[in-house]
Motif scaffolding. Sequence first.
Motif, mmCIF file in Angstrom:
data_model
loop_
_atom_site.group_PDB
_atom_site.id
_atom_site.type_symbol
_atom_site.label_atom_id
_atom_site.label_comp_id
_atom_site.label_asym_id
_atom_site.label_seq_id
_atom_site.Cartn_x
_atom_site.Cartn_y
_atom_site.Cartn_z
ATOM 1 N N ASP A 9 19.846 -13.808 36.228
ATOM 2 C CA ASP A 9 19.077 -15.047 36.232
ATOM 3 C C ASP A 9 18.014 -14.959 37.316
ATOM 4 O OD1 ASP A 9 18.096 -17.582 36.309
ATOM 5 O OD2 ASP A 9 20.048 -18.546 36.085
ATOM 6 N N VAL A 12 17.912 -17.150 40.522
ATOM 7 C CA VAL A 12 18.965 -17.055 41.526
ATOM 8 C C VAL A 12 18.573 -16.027 42.586
ATOM 9 C CG1 VAL A 12 21.372 -16.485 41.932
ATOM 10 C CG2 VAL A 12 20.721 -17.696 39.854
ATOM 11 N N THR A 160 25.498 -13.640 35.098
ATOM 12 C CA THR A 160 25.295 -15.040 35.435
ATOM 13 C C THR A 160 26.330 -15.823 34.654
ATOM 14 O OG1 THR A 160 22.933 -14.677 35.730
ATOM 15 C CG2 THR A 160 23.672 -16.957 35.484
ATOM 16 N N ASN A 163 27.315 -22.051 35.371
ATOM 17 C CA ASN A 163 26.430 -22.602 36.389
ATOM 18 C C ASN A 163 27.292 -23.412 37.347
ATOM 19 O OD1 ASN A 163 26.862 -25.145 35.024
ATOM 20 N ND2 ASN A 163 25.335 -24.447 33.535
ATOM 21 N N ARG A 164 26.653 -24.033 38.338
ATOM 22 C CA ARG A 164 27.433 -24.744 39.357
ATOM 23 C C ARG A 164 28.299 -25.846 38.751
ATOM 24 N NH1 ARG A 164 22.374 -24.399 42.271
ATOM 25 N NH2 ARG A 164 22.524 -22.852 43.944
ATOM 26 N N SER A 166 29.450 -26.005 35.670
ATOM 27 C CA SER A 166 30.533 -25.391 34.904
ATOM 28 C C SER A 166 31.674 -24.968 35.814
ATOM 29 C CB SER A 166 30.014 -24.181 34.120
ATOM 30 O OG SER A 166 29.069 -24.570 33.155
ATOM 31 N N ARG A 361 26.739 -21.114 28.766
ATOM 32 C CA ARG A 361 26.332 -21.932 29.913
ATOM 33 C C ARG A 361 26.290 -23.394 29.507
ATOM 34 N NH1 ARG A 361 21.546 -19.682 33.407
ATOM 35 N NH2 ARG A 361 22.747 -20.822 34.966
ATOM 36 N N ARG A 363 27.442 -26.885 29.415
ATOM 37 C CA ARG A 363 28.310 -27.700 30.266
ATOM 38 C C ARG A 363 29.280 -28.537 29.446
ATOM 39 N NH1 ARG A 363 23.674 -29.948 34.502
ATOM 40 N NH2 ARG A 363 23.111 -27.918 35.371
#
Length: 438
Positions: A9, A12, A160, A163-164, A166, A361, A363
Amino acid sequence: MRGDLGRTDASVDRSAVPFVWLLAATLLTVASVVQKLPCLRKVDTDVLATAQCYSDVPLFYVGRGLAADFGWLGHLNPGFRDLEYPPLINLFIEASAKLTHLVLGIPARELDERSSMSASELSELPGMAAEERAFFLVTCALLLMAVLATVWIAWRAGWTLGNRVSWLLAAPLIVLTLTMNWDALAVLAAALAIVAWQRHHLAWFAVFVALGTATKLFPLVLLAAGLILVLRTRNVRGLATMSVAFVVTTLACNAPLYLSNARAWGEFWNTNTDRPASFGSGWMALRMVGIPSGADQLSLVLGGGILTAWVVLGVLTWRRLIEPTLAELSFVLLVLFFALGKVYSPQYSLWVILGLLLVTRSRWLVAVVAAAETWHYVATWLYIRGITTPEVGVDKPYWSSIVLRLAAELVAALVVLEHARRRARRDRQDGVLASAPL
């Protein structure tokens, strides 16, 4: 959703990521250890139901005679049941016990004297509760090393994962399941196998899958997925390389225990073959509403169902009706394995949530699956305690938790397959002839 694990990603900062990941992994592992401490030496189901803190790990130290002197490779003391895990976990458990003896400085003479004691006699020895706690902590320290190695491998490979948000959704489930059993070892082997696949090292891919399968059976879905993708490319040499590497490594992992103690080696297979429909499985949900089934029947259904699913997915992939990645195929096969299995131990949720983070990814999808898996974990212990069980009739909360978990997992598998179908359609429209995603 993303199925191509090999990309990084761009948003990042990769220089900072490993430290954040390693710190997060350490905190999750420590939280899991602390969360399990209230249940050490506790057989009272009230505690298990309220604290939700059960772990298999500490039960083995006294329960299998590991608090005494014992022989390596399945030679436990008379009167104790053999370890019911694949050979590498058996070896890991033995090594953890030996290391505990070393860390605590227990004299060899004392360990030898304990060899003739029963489990109840060992349990009543002064200081044994502290020894059990030490065994649990030593085991968890070794599991933490496996977790950190897995995180480092994932970062080096450029993955990756989710995400935060998740990870925040998945964190409670990871804390509940991470130190419940020894699955972190097999997760490490699975991560190494996926990296080898990314780098086109089919021999090493098969080696790591074999190591994972000799730890837990679940990494076998990686081999099944890999065979489909390699067969589609008509790569006969790659197929032969994978097959030979897997067979040789499997033999090397199993031979020492088998030659040392064939009965101990067979305990894992006998336990799973003879096991009836048990906690968490769809078959248990059917049994709860009056539809029984035998252990032999379920073994045939599991084997036949997984083989059928493998063939169907292979045909769809061969005809390019779906364009899946290794991770996507493996996740779908894993979900089907759990759906057809005779038991769904709570720690299996760790595989589902980590597998989902590999392939999506989304959510909302992570939220749905994490919620269903967490509720099933909680409901299992409420059911065991009898808190939700009525005097007459079905335990509806527990029964519904099984159904909701199965539904969430199957929805996730369908979403992943739909993503693979859209990718195939897009490639056809663009005139792209894709090869197996390596």
